[in-house]
Design an enzyme around this catalytic site. Structure first.
Site, PDB file in Angstrom:
ATOM      1  N   HIS A   1       3.423   2.646  -4.182  1.00 16.96           N
ATOM      2  CA  HIS A   1       4.098   3.404  -3.102  1.00 16.96           C
ATOM      3  C   HIS A   1       3.912   2.702  -1.762  1.00 16.96           C
ATOM      4  CE1 HIS A   1       5.392   7.472  -1.381  1.00 16.96           C
ATOM      5  NE2 HIS A   1       5.216   6.681  -0.327  1.00 16.96           N
TER       6      HIS A   1
ATOM      7  N   HIS B   1       6.330   1.263   1.946  1.00 14.62           N
ATOM      8  CA  HIS B   1       7.614   1.226   2.665  1.00 14.62           C
ATOM      9  C   HIS B   1       7.782  -0.178   3.250  1.00 14.62           C
ATOM     10  CE1 HIS B   1       8.185   5.724   2.811  1.00 14.62           C
ATOM     11  NE2 HIS B   1       6.904   5.642   2.476  1.00 14.62           N
TER      12      HIS B   1
ATOM     13  N   GLN C   1      14.676   9.642   4.380  1.00 21.01           N
ATOM     14  CA  GLN C   1      13.625   9.947   5.363  1.00 21.01           C
ATOM     15  C   GLN C   1      13.938  11.154   6.249  1.00 21.01           C
ATOM     16  OE1 GLN C   1      10.251   8.221   6.584  1.00 21.01           O
ATOM     17  NE2 GLN C   1      10.525  10.424   6.837  1.00 21.01           N
TER      18      GLN C   1
ATOM     19  N   HIS D   1       8.779  12.089  -2.178  1.00 18.49           N
ATOM     20  CA  HIS D   1       7.749  12.429  -1.186  1.00 18.49           C
ATOM     21  C   HIS D   1       7.687  13.956  -1.207  1.00 18.49           C
ATOM     22  CE1 HIS D   1       8.122   8.343   0.327  1.00 18.49           C
ATOM     23  NE2 HIS D   1       7.235   8.560   1.275  1.00 18.49           N
TER      24      HIS D   1
ATOM     25  N   GLU E   1       4.190  16.663   1.715  1.00 15.99           N
ATOM     26  CA  GLU E   1       3.320  15.807   2.545  1.00 15.99           C
ATOM     27  C   GLU E   1       3.031  16.531   3.852  1.00 15.99           C
ATOM     28  OE1 GLU E   1       4.849  12.021   3.828  1.00 15.99           O
ATOM     29  OE2 GLU E   1       2.854  11.285   4.355  1.00 15.99           O
TER      30      GLU E   1
ATOM     31  N   ASP F   1       1.090   2.928   1.026  1.00 12.40           N
ATOM     32  CA  ASP F   1       2.097   3.657   1.804  1.00 12.40           C
ATOM     33  C   ASP F   1       2.579   2.832   3.002  1.00 12.40           C
ATOM     34  OD1 ASP F   1       3.833   5.778   2.185  1.00 12.40           O
ATOM     35  OD2 ASP F   1       2.375   7.076   3.183  1.00 12.40           O
TER      36      ASP F   1
HETATM   37  N1  17E Z   1       7.767   8.605   5.767  1.00  7.67           N
HETATM   38  C1  17E Z   1       7.247   9.763   5.329  1.00  7.67           C
HETATM   39  O1  17E Z   1       7.949  10.777   5.280  1.00  7.67           O
HETATM   40  N2  17E Z   1       5.966   9.811   4.934  1.00  7.67           N
HETATM   41  C2  17E Z   1       5.220   8.733   4.970  1.00  7.67           C
HETATM   42  N3  17E Z   1       3.951   8.817   4.586  1.00  7.67           N
HETATM   43  C3  17E Z   1       5.763   7.526   5.428  1.00  7.67           C
HETATM   44  C4  17E Z   1       7.057   7.495   5.817  1.00  7.67           C
HETATM   45  C5  17E Z   1       4.939   6.312   5.484  1.00  7.67           C
HETATM   46 FE   FE2 Z   2       5.576   7.184   1.723  1.00  8.00          FE
END
Ligand code: 17E
Ligand code: FE2
Length: 420
Positions: free
Chosen positions: A55, A57, A150, A208, A211, A307
């Site tokens: 994982h 980006h 995103q 995702h 989070e 990440d």
């Molecule tokens: N975008 C997101 O939504 N969550 C993350 N941890 C990262 C990007 C790195």
């Molecule tokens: Fe991520």
């Protein structure tokens, strides 16, 4: 005659030679008698299949400070900063940064990488550049690309269409971000949409999910339900799931049963979870990480990712996978002898399962993708954040590192117990 022999590698409890022919692991045994075009003395170092980044980006990497640094340290300020930086993306910019990072990773034995690509951009600048990079590095790195919305799938203009278009352009995996959709209902709908897209285009899923420290964020249960309904479990991955660390136990224990039934994979990102989460707490501050230890104890497949490496969400990092493993030992209380070793497996074997890799592992008949780690075993590799000293890709040595050597008053100190 072999193409290459690694002599004296540590594999489990044994010290063995590995003979490579035609890019494949041809033989693993004690004391291979034949010679080879090239022979390398491993001196009892641990041999491992390549590290795996499950994982990361690569579109955002190496942008920290552009256009500004993340002062609050929150996920949401990171998303705002990225949204500004995204406007300035060019093909060359993304290709240069992603390639540099893949080189750092390969130099540290990371040869398989699953990257998310932000597709909430009607131009798809990041995705198209990453698709080019994936082809360009194919000879030495294996890259999977997740179409990652995103800024939301149902809360961003034409979000679903963008996802569908991204898959048509060649994204390998369907992403999602339900906790960032504008309402709970949209979040639930977005998870279902990810599954619909995955079934339609025959792709795996990596969302995702949850989070946040918000204990009311419960999209993981929707993922589990959809995985059970579709039977897609082993092709489904829930990334982050940090809210699981804040759920009430009565709910968490019930949920665990459904998760086991679903058979989905989990990715935790300990470095990032422990820094982005807990930001709205005073004291005590939460760790903001999912229940890695309990998921592992329940037999679910858990891997660890970095990440971010130097981007709006995390300013540090090198891409070496022992760093998240080391952080997991601490943040997830994985300190028993077995648990430390399990954290090594979370950046190798378990991650291979998450990525659906075939022919992975140090075994005869598999491609000769091997790393030597400057440690006698997995446990010690994590303890000393040991260097990867040698990396082979299909039997060719692609990276070599001389580990640091320290002399104290003329005598070598290498931080091994019992040294003279
Ligand atoms: N975008 C997101 O939504 N969550 C993350 N941890 C990262 C990007 C790195
Ligand atoms: Fe991520």
């Amino acid at each position: 005659m072999y193409q290459l022999i690694l002599r004296g590698t540590r594999l489990g409890d044994e010290v063995l030679d590995i003979g490579v022919q035609d890019g494949t692991i041809a033989r693993i045994s004690a004391g291979i008698e034949e010679g080879a075009g090239r022979e390398i003395e491993a001196q009892g170092r641990l041999v491992s299949p390549p590290f795996i980044e499950s994982h990361v980006h690569l579109d955002t990497t190496l942008t920290a400070g552009e256009p500004r640094w993340n002062e609050s340290g929150t996920l949401f300020e990171g998303i705002r900063i990225w949204s500004e930086r995204k406007k300035r993306l060019t093909r060359e910019d993304v290709i240069a940064r992603a390639t540099q990072l893949l080189r750092w990773q390969a130099a540290q034995g990371v040869l398989h990488v699953r990257t998310h690509a932000d597709v909430t951009d009607p131009e798809f600048t990041g995705l198209k550049a990453l698709l080019e990079v994936k082809e360009k590095v194919r000879g030495w790195a294996d890259v999977q690309i997740v179409a990652f919305p995103q800024e939301g799938m149902l809360s961003f203009p034409k979000g679903v269409e963008l996802m569908e278009e991204a898959l048509k352009l060649g994204a390998d995996v369907v992403g999602g971000i339900p906790h960032y959709e504008h309402t709970r209902e949209l979040g639930v709908e977005s998870v279902k949409e990810s599954f619909r897209l995955a079934e339609k285009h025959d792709r795996p899923i990596d969302i995702h999910c949850d989070e946040t420290d918000d204990p009311e964020s419960r999209f993981l249960e929707v993922m589990a339900a959809e995985a059970i309904r579709t039977g897609m479990g082993e092709r489904v991955t829930a990334s982050h799931t940090t809210a699981f660390g804040s759920y009430d136990n009565a709910y968490a224990f019930k949920l665990m049963g459904f998760l086991v039934k679903s058979g989905i994979n989990f990715v935790a990102n300990p470095l990032i979870n422990i820094t982005l989460q807990g930001r709205y707490d005073t004291y005590p501050k939460r760790r903001g990480i999912t229940r890695v230890k309990e998921l592992w104890q329940n037999g679910l497949n858990v891997s660890l990712g970095y990440d971010d490496i130097m981007d709006p969400w995390y300013p540090l990092g090198t891409g070496g996978m022992l760093q998240p493993a080391h952080m997991a030992v601490h943040a997830c209380h994985m300190t028993s002898r077995k648990e430390v070793t399990a954290c090594f497996d979370m950046v190798t074997e378990n991650a291979a399962r998450t990525l659906g890799l075939k022919a992975y592992g140090v075994a005869e008949g598999n491609p000769a993708n091997l790393v030597l780690v400057d440690a006698p075993d997995r446990w010690d590799a994590i303890r000393r954040l040991a260097a990867t000293t040698l990396v082979t890709k299909d039997g060719e040595v692609i990276s070599e590192t001389s580990p640091a050597q320290t002399r104290l008053m003329g005598e070598i100190v290498d931080f091994r117990r019992g040294e003279e």
